[in-house]
Design a protein around this motif. Structure first.
Motif, PDB file in Angstrom:
ATOM      1  N   LYS A   1       0.832  -1.204   0.000  1.00  0.00           N
ATOM      2  CA  LYS A   1       0.000   0.000   0.000  1.00  0.00           C
ATOM      3  C   LYS A   1       0.871   1.260   0.000  1.00  0.00           C
ATOM      4  O   LYS A   1       0.636   2.175  -0.783  1.00  0.00           O
ATOM      5  CB  LYS A   1      -0.934   0.009   1.222  1.00  0.00           C
ATOM      6  CG  LYS A   1      -1.875  -1.184   1.284  1.00  0.00           C
ATOM      7  CD  LYS A   1      -2.783  -1.113   2.492  1.00  0.00           C
ATOM      8  CE  LYS A   1      -2.053  -1.118   3.829  1.00  0.00           C
ATOM      9  NZ  LYS A   1      -1.258  -2.342   4.065  1.00  0.00           N
TER      10      LYS A   1
ATOM     11  N   SER B   1       8.220   2.742   2.393  1.00  0.00           N
ATOM     12  CA  SER B   1       7.706   1.387   2.180  1.00  0.00           C
ATOM     13  C   SER B   1       8.672   0.390   2.807  1.00  0.00           C
ATOM     14  O   SER B   1       9.822   0.722   3.092  1.00  0.00           O
ATOM     15  CB  SER B   1       7.569   1.099   0.688  1.00  0.00           C
ATOM     16  OG  SER B   1       8.849   0.876   0.123  1.00  0.00           O
ATOM     17  N   HIS B   2       8.213  -0.841   2.993  1.00  0.00           N
ATOM     18  CA  HIS B   2       9.086  -1.879   3.530  1.00  0.00           C
ATOM     19  C   HIS B   2      10.281  -2.112   2.606  1.00  0.00           C
ATOM     20  O   HIS B   2      11.331  -2.561   3.037  1.00  0.00           O
ATOM     21  CB  HIS B   2       8.309  -3.183   3.733  1.00  0.00           C
ATOM     22  CG  HIS B   2       7.384  -3.133   4.906  1.00  0.00           C
ATOM     23  ND1 HIS B   2       6.016  -3.068   4.775  1.00  0.00           N
ATOM     24  CD2 HIS B   2       7.622  -3.104   6.233  1.00  0.00           C
ATOM     25  CE1 HIS B   2       5.464  -3.006   5.965  1.00  0.00           C
ATOM     26  NE2 HIS B   2       6.410  -3.025   6.879  1.00  0.00           N
TER      27      HIS B   2
HETATM   28  P1  ADP Z   1       2.182  -1.995   3.203  1.00  0.00           P
HETATM   29  O1  ADP Z   1       2.192  -0.482   3.137  1.00  0.00           O
HETATM   30  O2  ADP Z   1       0.967  -2.598   2.534  1.00  0.00           O
HETATM   31  O3  ADP Z   1       2.387  -2.553   4.593  1.00  0.00           O
HETATM   32  P2  ADP Z   1       4.803  -1.778   1.944  1.00  0.00           P
HETATM   33  O4  ADP Z   1       4.607  -0.980   0.681  1.00  0.00           O
HETATM   34  O5  ADP Z   1       5.377  -1.061   3.113  1.00  0.00           O
HETATM   35  O6  ADP Z   1       3.417  -2.515   2.319  1.00  0.00           O
HETATM   36  O7  ADP Z   1       5.762  -3.008   1.681  1.00  0.00           O
HETATM   37  C1  ADP Z   1       5.523  -3.956   0.665  1.00  0.00           C
HETATM   38  C2  ADP Z   1       6.816  -4.768   0.502  1.00  0.00           C
HETATM   39  O8  ADP Z   1       7.007  -5.602   1.639  1.00  0.00           O
HETATM   40  C3  ADP Z   1       6.794  -5.735  -0.649  1.00  0.00           C
HETATM   41  O9  ADP Z   1       7.123  -5.122  -1.889  1.00  0.00           O
HETATM   42  C4  ADP Z   1       7.882  -6.733  -0.236  1.00  0.00           C
HETATM   43  O10 ADP Z   1       9.158  -6.246  -0.605  1.00  0.00           O
HETATM   44  C5  ADP Z   1       7.836  -6.696   1.293  1.00  0.00           C
HETATM   45  N1  ADP Z   1       7.258  -7.898   1.946  1.00  0.00           N
HETATM   46  C6  ADP Z   1       7.660  -8.405   3.133  1.00  0.00           C
HETATM   47  N2  ADP Z   1       6.895  -9.456   3.513  1.00  0.00           N
HETATM   48  C7  ADP Z   1       5.968  -9.656   2.540  1.00  0.00           C
HETATM   49  C8  ADP Z   1       4.866 -10.581   2.351  1.00  0.00           C
HETATM   50  N3  ADP Z   1       4.567 -11.550   3.252  1.00  0.00           N
HETATM   51  N4  ADP Z   1       4.127 -10.455   1.232  1.00  0.00           N
HETATM   52  C9  ADP Z   1       4.420  -9.498   0.317  1.00  0.00           C
HETATM   53  N5  ADP Z   1       5.416  -8.607   0.446  1.00  0.00           N
HETATM   54  C10 ADP Z   1       6.200  -8.664   1.536  1.00  0.00           C
END
Ligand code: ADP
Length: 206
Positions: A21, A57-58
């Motif tokens: 997200k 983001s992650h």
């Molecule tokens: P959100 O804002 O939805 O929490 P982020 O944009 O911060 O997500 O992070 C997404 C990223 O997290 C993905 O592109 C991938 O690199 C990483 N990731 C870590 N664990 C997972 C998982 N279980 N499924 C998908 N992506 C993951």
């Protein structure tokens, strides 16, 4: 580039934790910045302090953002009543930005719905990202209202940490064990962690 909609509108990005997200919000905001549009991004402050920050983001990408204590801080900033980012206390009313983004929008109070609609009605492209479901897999705060009223909804999936299937839910673990239904949604403690899970592998203890 402005999106398929003319004038102001509401875009909502939802999904479980790790579904990308923030990545998607950052992608859309970065495109607007490349188009030299005025963009403001907000996120909830975790520590009750209104301050300049970033949405990250992650995977490590980020854009500047203001961490706010609630909808009132966003309204104050949009109208120029605050002093953050160099605004003078008696400055003229600020023009609205072209784009307003909010990350972690599920943590805001119900008034965030009215704010989003006011901005969209005033011609702003509003991009909101947040969890559609809490750890119990129940609708999270203002999200149902926002999803129903949005012109555009993108529902993302993560990868289930148990089986690798598309994950639609956020598994809450406390000390490595699935959380109970009655455990507080926001509980401060180092033992708390979250994993993306599919419907089959998402567990909520009674
Ligand atoms: P959100 O804002 O939805 O929490 P982020 O944009 O911060 O997500 O992070 C997404 C990223 O997290 C993905 O592109 C991938 O690199 C990483 N990731 C870590 N664990 C997972 C998982 N279980 N499924 C998908 N992506 C993951």
């Amino acid at each position: 580039l402005r999106s398929p909609f003319h004038g102001g509108h509401l875009e909502v990005i939802v999904g479980p934790m790790f579904s990308g997200k923030s990545e998607e919000l950052i992608r859309r905001v970065t495109r607007s910045l490349i188009a030299r549009q005025n963009v403001l991004v907000f996120k909830p402050a975790l520590d009750d302090r209104y301050h300049a920050s970033a949405v990250a983001s992650h995977a490590g990408r980020s854009v500047q953002a203001l961490a706010v204590r609630g909808v009132a801080d966003i309204r104050a900033h949009l109208s120029g009543e605050d002093r953050l980012l160099g605004a003078e206390p008696d400055a003229e009313k600020r023009p609205l930005p072209d784009v307003v983004g909010i990350d972690e929008v599920q943590f805001f109070e119900a008034d965030v719905v009215a704010l989003a609609l006011e901005l969209a009605d005033a011609g702003v492209r509003v991009i909101l990202a947040g969890l559609d479901l809490d750890f119990r897999a129940e609708p999270f705060g203002p999200m149902p209202q926002l999803l129903a009223r949005a012109e555009s909804v993108e529902k993302l999936t993560a990868i289930c940490t148990v089986c690798g299937a598309p994950a639609t839910r956020s598994q809450r673990l406390i000390g490595g064990q699935p959380a109970r239904y009655d455990d507080a949604v926001v509980l401060v403690g180092a033992q708390d962690s979250y994993e993306a899970r599919c419907r089959v592998h998402h567990i909520v203890l009674e």
